[in-house]
Scaffold this active site. Structure first.
Site, PDB file in Angstrom:
ATOM      1  N   GLU A 244       3.284  35.137 -31.301  1.00 46.37           N
ATOM      2  CA  GLU A 244       3.145  34.243 -30.157  1.00 46.37           C
ATOM      3  C   GLU A 244       1.822  34.479 -29.445  1.00 46.37           C
ATOM      4  O   GLU A 244       1.101  33.547 -29.115  1.00 46.37           O
ATOM      5  CB  GLU A 244       4.323  34.446 -29.195  1.00 46.37           C
ATOM      6  CG  GLU A 244       4.203  33.592 -27.946  1.00 46.37           C
ATOM      7  CD  GLU A 244       5.491  33.505 -27.154  1.00 46.37           C
ATOM      8  OE1 GLU A 244       6.503  33.075 -27.722  1.00 46.37           O
ATOM      9  OE2 GLU A 244       5.478  33.883 -25.966  1.00 46.37           O
ATOM     10  N   GLN A 281     -30.035  25.397 -12.069  1.00 47.23           N
ATOM     11  CA  GLN A 281     -29.669  26.543 -12.897  1.00 47.23           C
ATOM     12  C   GLN A 281     -28.261  27.070 -12.591  1.00 47.23           C
ATOM     13  O   GLN A 281     -27.541  27.512 -13.496  1.00 47.23           O
ATOM     14  CB  GLN A 281     -30.684  27.658 -12.685  1.00 47.23           C
ATOM     15  CG  GLN A 281     -30.674  28.664 -13.814  1.00 47.23           C
ATOM     16  CD  GLN A 281     -31.789  29.676 -13.661  1.00 47.23           C
ATOM     17  OE1 GLN A 281     -32.192  30.017 -12.552  1.00 47.23           O
ATOM     18  NE2 GLN A 281     -32.298  30.133 -14.776  1.00 47.23           N
TER      19      GLN A 281
END
Ligand SMILES: Cc1cc2nc3c(=O)[nH]c(=O)nc-3n(C[C@H](O)[C@H](O)[C@H](O)COP(=O)(O)OP(=O)(O)OC[C@H]3O[C@@H](n4cnc5c(N)ncnc54)[C@H](O)[C@@H]3O)c2cc1C
Length: 381
Positions: A244, A281
């Protein structure tokens, strides 16, 4: 290690992305608001062979190898925005079908797997209890023999799929003095005497996957409900958790990739101060960090698949992958909202739903803290 995919695997990925986009997303905002499960989506996924992926052909599966299975779940995560539906399928595949496949008798495999693979039956897995979550040695649900029957007493909570399930894999203690090693697994069908399904539990996210309690009031199970050997529950539970933790994460990879593409497109086209916001940026760096997390996640997950394919023990690698991918998915959701500004915060665009859905990944299948404990133990701490 060679992570290149065959043309067949790539074709399967492309087909599943197309299928998921076309067949699984419609009406999602309404389903999320009303906590509604899509049985139709479930059946469509079953018809595409998703629920049967790694399981043997003789029991209705496709015999897919681990990497192909991961790739398929990744494709689903990329194309399908209904994370609750994917989560519900994962809950069945790894915590119900896998233990039946690995520990069931031939009779149990024949009885349950074909119907689960075909989407005719739905499976649920009950381990957690009101007073036993991370500490699975503290289960209060007991199973005792009475003649040729098992009698279960106790309550399971947070059981995904419980309100719609036909088949249950449940753990109970048969020897309390042995803690986690005294657990035993059981598999049985809805309708057994003394099993009550609680009211649906409302959740912050993953609202399209239903959840409820299972209440066992002197619940009678036939002797052939035993899954594996008496006292072998720890082994059954641990093996399904390893699967899982690995496979559940594959859909996050696809979702992160889809989210990054959406964010890059937005950062290129949304203009503020006469330029695209991606030229700032501090916005670009968010996208860069999303990309780095995505590619690191990919390597961790593919390496895990490689270890499983080689039949190697992968408990620590699964814990590292679970921890890193679930935390990365949450952070990517936060970044996606920030990059989209006010639009990111509005329900219409789906980013807030992704964030709500993602937070569950830090909790289910072992919390982030528990994954860190597993890794720390491996380090000898
Ligand atoms: C969406 C969702 C679906 C789920 N589906 C299922 C299901 O289908 N079947 C099922 O059985 N269960 C299911 N669960 C339950 C899940 O497995 C548990 O919630 C989880 O194991 C944590 O247990 P708990 O909630 O009792 O928290 P607790 O164990 O009480 O933990 C509370 C806090 O303490 C921390 N903590 C506990 N012990 C330690 C420790 N030793 N070291 C450090 N920190 C620790 C935890 O990390 C957490 O932060 C689901 C949960 C969610 C959110």
């Amino acid at each position: 290690m060679d992570f290149s995919f065959t043309p067949e695997q790539l074709a399967l990925r492309a087909e599943l992305v197309k299928f998921a986009r076309r067949e699984l997303n419609e009406g999602l905002a309404d389903r999320d608001r009303s906590h509604a499960f899509s049985r139709e989506g479930w059946s469509r996924c079953a018809a595409m062979g998703i629920l049967g992926l790694p399981f043997p052909k003789e029991y209705g599966g496709s015999d897919a190898d681990v990497l192909t299975t991961l790739l398929a779940m990744e494709a689903l995560g990329y194309g399908c925005r209904d994370s609750g539906l994917i989560f519900a399928m994962n809950a069945q595949m790894w915590a119900v079908q896998t233990p039946i496949w690995n520990f069931g008798t031939d009779e149990q495999k024949r009885r349950y797997l074909p119907r689960l693979c075909a989407g005719q039956s739905i499976g649920a897995h009950g381990m957690s209890e009101p007073d036993s979550g991370s500490d699975s040695s503290a289960l209060a649900t007991t199973a005792t023999r009475r003649g040729d029957r098992w009698i279960l007493k106790g309550t399971k909570t947070f059981v995904t799929n419980a309100p719609i399930a036909d088949v249950f894999v449940v753990f109970a203690t048969t020897d309390r003095s042995r803690g986690f090693m005294g657990l035993t697994g059981f598999v049985f069908e809805k309708g057994v005497k003394g099993l009550r399904i609680g009211n649906p539990i409302e959740k912050m996210g993953l609202r399209t996957s239903p959840m409820a309690e299972l209440i066992f009031e002197d619940c009678e199970l036939p002797s052939d409900a035993l899954l594996g050997r008496e006292g072998g529950g720890a082994e059954v539970f641990s093996s399904s958790m390893e699967w899982e933790r690995g496979c559940l994460l594959a859909s996050y990879l696809g979702a992160m990739e889809h989210q990054l593409e959406t964010c890059v497109e937005y950062a290129r086209t949304r203009r503020q101060f006469q330029r695209p916001i991606g030229k700032f940026q501090s916005v670009a760096n968010k996208l860069v960090d999303m990309k780095v997390r995505l590619e690191t996640s990919r390597l961790l997950l593919y390496r895990l698949a490689w270890l499983k394919t080689a039949g190697r023990e992968a408990v620590t690698d699964a814990a590292i992958a679970k921890l890193y991918l679930s935390e990365s998915w949450v952070q990517s959701c936060l970044d996606a909202i920030q990059v989209h500004g006010g639009y990111g915060y509005m329900s219409e665009f789906g980013f807030e739903r992704d964030l709500r859905d993602s937070i569950a990944g830090r909790i289910y299948s072992g919390t982030s803290e528990i994954q860190r404990n597993i890794i720390a133990t491996q380090l000898g701490l």
